[in-house]
Enzyme design. Structure first.
Site, PDB file in Angstrom:
ATOM      1  N   ASP A  17      -8.661  13.405  65.363  1.00 10.40           N
ATOM      2  CA  ASP A  17      -8.212  13.952  64.104  1.00 10.40           C
ATOM      3  C   ASP A  17      -7.346  12.993  63.468  1.00 10.40           C
ATOM      4  O   ASP A  17      -7.752  12.714  61.969  1.00 10.40           O
ATOM      5  CB  ASP A  17      -7.408  15.195  64.039  1.00 10.40           C
ATOM      6  CG  ASP A  17      -8.209  16.451  64.430  1.00 10.40           C
ATOM      7  OD1 ASP A  17      -9.598  16.425  64.474  1.00 10.40           O
ATOM      8  OD2 ASP A  17      -7.829  17.380  64.983  1.00 10.40           O
ATOM      9  N   ARG A  98       9.172  18.063  67.625  1.00  9.41           N
ATOM     10  CA  ARG A  98       8.932  17.959  66.187  1.00  9.41           C
ATOM     11  C   ARG A  98      10.252  17.363  65.336  1.00  9.41           C
ATOM     12  O   ARG A  98      10.151  16.660  64.417  1.00  9.41           O
ATOM     13  CB  ARG A  98       8.504  19.252  65.565  1.00  9.41           C
ATOM     14  CG  ARG A  98       7.230  19.764  66.291  1.00  9.41           C
ATOM     15  CD  ARG A  98       6.004  18.711  66.179  1.00  9.41           C
ATOM     16  NE  ARG A  98       5.000  19.125  67.260  1.00  9.41           N
ATOM     17  CZ  ARG A  98       4.031  18.520  68.087  1.00  9.41           C
ATOM     18  NH1 ARG A  98       4.247  17.205  68.131  1.00  9.41           N
ATOM     19  NH2 ARG A  98       3.089  19.102  68.603  1.00  9.41           N
ATOM     20  N   ASP A 127       2.781  24.177  64.218  1.00  7.57           N
ATOM     21  CA  ASP A 127       3.222  22.724  64.343  1.00  7.57           C
ATOM     22  C   ASP A 127       3.354  22.502  62.759  1.00  7.57           C
ATOM     23  O   ASP A 127       4.139  21.814  62.235  1.00  7.57           O
ATOM     24  CB  ASP A 127       2.327  21.815  65.118  1.00  7.57           C
ATOM     25  CG  ASP A 127       2.969  21.889  66.476  1.00  7.57           C
ATOM     26  OD1 ASP A 127       4.233  21.966  66.653  1.00  7.57           O
ATOM     27  OD2 ASP A 127       2.226  21.645  67.572  1.00  7.57           O
ATOM     28  N   SER A 179      -6.950  22.320  74.612  1.00  2.69           N
ATOM     29  CA  SER A 179      -6.287  21.910  73.462  1.00  2.69           C
ATOM     30  C   SER A 179      -4.892  21.573  74.183  1.00  2.69           C
ATOM     31  O   SER A 179      -4.069  22.590  74.677  1.00  2.69           O
ATOM     32  CB  SER A 179      -5.797  22.603  72.184  1.00  2.69           C
ATOM     33  OG  SER A 179      -4.826  22.388  71.338  1.00  2.69           O
TER      34      SER A 179
END
Ligand code: ARG
Length: 429
Positions: A17, A98, A127, A179
């Site tokens: 991605d 994050r 996210d 994932s």
């Protein structure tokens, strides 16, 4: 000479991605600057190679940033002080990484004069929320782009073809059937067969932890030393926070401890089935809590527990850089002054049990607690204490049911009959 092109800083993982994002953003008029973070995920030992790849694919600049120590010394340390467990179950891992990544994205955006930051998060997860809220808390003027949310690619192949048409060869490593998000604090496993909550996670879902049945037949002893709430030693050896987390992942994981399988409420409104492996996280929080129980007064523990839930919810939801989070941290920091001592644990085939505690700040008083010789507790005060402590209930019992238990049973039976539930045996006539 002024550069008319807009610049964007891309959080680049090296995956499909974010690789597609490089030409995609370029075609929309951006100069792309890639930031590759190492948080201890597999392959992160060579983030420079990932950054170099981004430059080869057309990024005008690429940064390889090793964030592991910073991540452990800030986010993980805060999470331990907060005994962070979202919904009482998930010690947070993506949610903790994050804020550190966003800090560097914004720093590099400022350094490079970029007005936008791009990420590769999907539109259904937490996210995207964290990247947006956390970057904008650090710079409210920065634009956040999440192209994967709305872009045209529906299959991996269409992404690969898009790159091939532009002369970009994507090496697709053997794709995981799940994932994943991984860092030194743990591993999140979602999707694939796990999307049916009735399916037991297959063996191949687990990587950091062995099958509990295949763990060693002997007990493994472990001692964790804490100073002011922070873990500082493992089995008597002084280590950095990063080393402690790595060491405990290894010791606990190889004893089959550290698996979580849960249904979680995402901040974007849906429930998802999440599996996690967090051996060090679960062991450290368990040990830390046990030491707090020894060292802190009851009212502080009770208040702290409420605030711990608030902290985990806020951090899960992307509210890291907020006055709420800072204020909660200040409370926790103050609470940790005396949380210094050693916790002994035993690991055995998937379990991790606290078996010993010691601290110079222990509030456990042998004289007060003992039923043997050396008792210093004044029992004569107990009666007066009970008179006053039980007074409100006594008054309630006298006023509302006149102290008549039979009457109370009748009332209860009526309530049960109305609600059509089974009446407890002692109420049925
Ligand atoms: N549900 C977790 C969180 O929101 C983990 C997300 C992991 N991401 C992934 N792509 N598997 O913090």
């Amino acid at each position: 000479m002024t550069d008319s092109k807009k610049k964007v800083v891309l959080a680049y993982s090296g995956g499909v991605d974010t690789t597609v994002l490089i030409p995609w953003l370029q075609e929309r008029g951006y100069d792309v600057i890639c930031v590759c973070a190492s948080l201890g995920q597999p392959g992160s030992s060579d983030i420079q190679a990932i950054a170099d790849k981004a430059t080869k694919l057309g990024a005008i600049a690429s940064y390889a940033v090793d964030m592991r120590d910073e991540f452990c010394d800030t986010a993980v340390a805060d999470a331990i002080a907060a005994n962070a467990m979202y919904q009482n179950t998930y010690p947070l891992l993506s949610a903790l990484s994050r804020p550190v990544i966003c800090k560097h994205l914004v720093r590099i955006a400022h350094k490079e004069g970029a007005a936008a930051i791009a990420h590769g998060c999907t539109g259904k997860g937490n996210d995207q929320v964290r990247f947006t809220l956390e970057c904008q808390a650090l710079d409210p003027n920065i634009e956040i782009l999440g192209p994967v949310r709305e872009w045209e690619f529906t299959t991996r192949q269409s992404e690969i073809d898009y790159c091939l048409e532009r002369g970009i060869q994507i090496e697709v490593n053997k794709e995981s059937p799940y994932s994943l998000d991984e860092n030194v604090w743990g591993r999140a496993i979602e999707c694939g067969v796990l999307e049916d909550p009735w399916n037991k996670p297959p063996r191949d879902a687990w990587v950091m932890t062995c099958e509990p049945t295949e763990a060693p037949d002997e007990i493994t002893q472990l001692e964790i030393g804490f100073s002011h709430g922070k873990p500082v030693t493992v089995n008597g050896k002084k280590l950095s926070m990063l080393q402690i987390v790595e060491t405990l992942n290894e010791i606990c994981g190889s004893n089959g401890f550290g698996r979580i399988d849960t249904i979680e409420d995402r901040v974007v409104g849906l429930k998802s089935r999440e599996c996690y492996e967090q051996p060090a996280a679960l062991a450290l929080i368990k040990a830390h809590k046990a030491l707090e129980n020894l060292c802190l007064p009851a009212d502080l523990l009770a208040q702290k527990l409420d605030l711990e839930h608030a902290w985990a919810r806020a951090v899960y939801s992307g509210l890291w850089y907020t006055p709420l989070k800072s204020a909660l941290d200040a409370f926790f920091a103050s609470s940790q002054k005396t949380v210094t001592g050693v916790v002994r644990m035993e690991l055995y085939k998937g379990s991790c049990v606290v078996t010993g505690l010691k601290s110079n700040h222990s509030m456990y008083d042998f004289g007060l607690a003992t039923y043997d010789e050396g008792d210093t507790y004044d029992r004569s005060s107990a009666e007066g204490f009970m008179d006053l402590f039980g007074l409100p209930n006594k008054v309630w019992a006298q006023k509302s049911v006149g102290g008549d238990i039979a009457e109370l049973d009748d009332e209860l039976a009526e309530v049960h009959a109305e609600a059509d539930v089974e009446t407890p045996a002692h109420c049925s006539k």
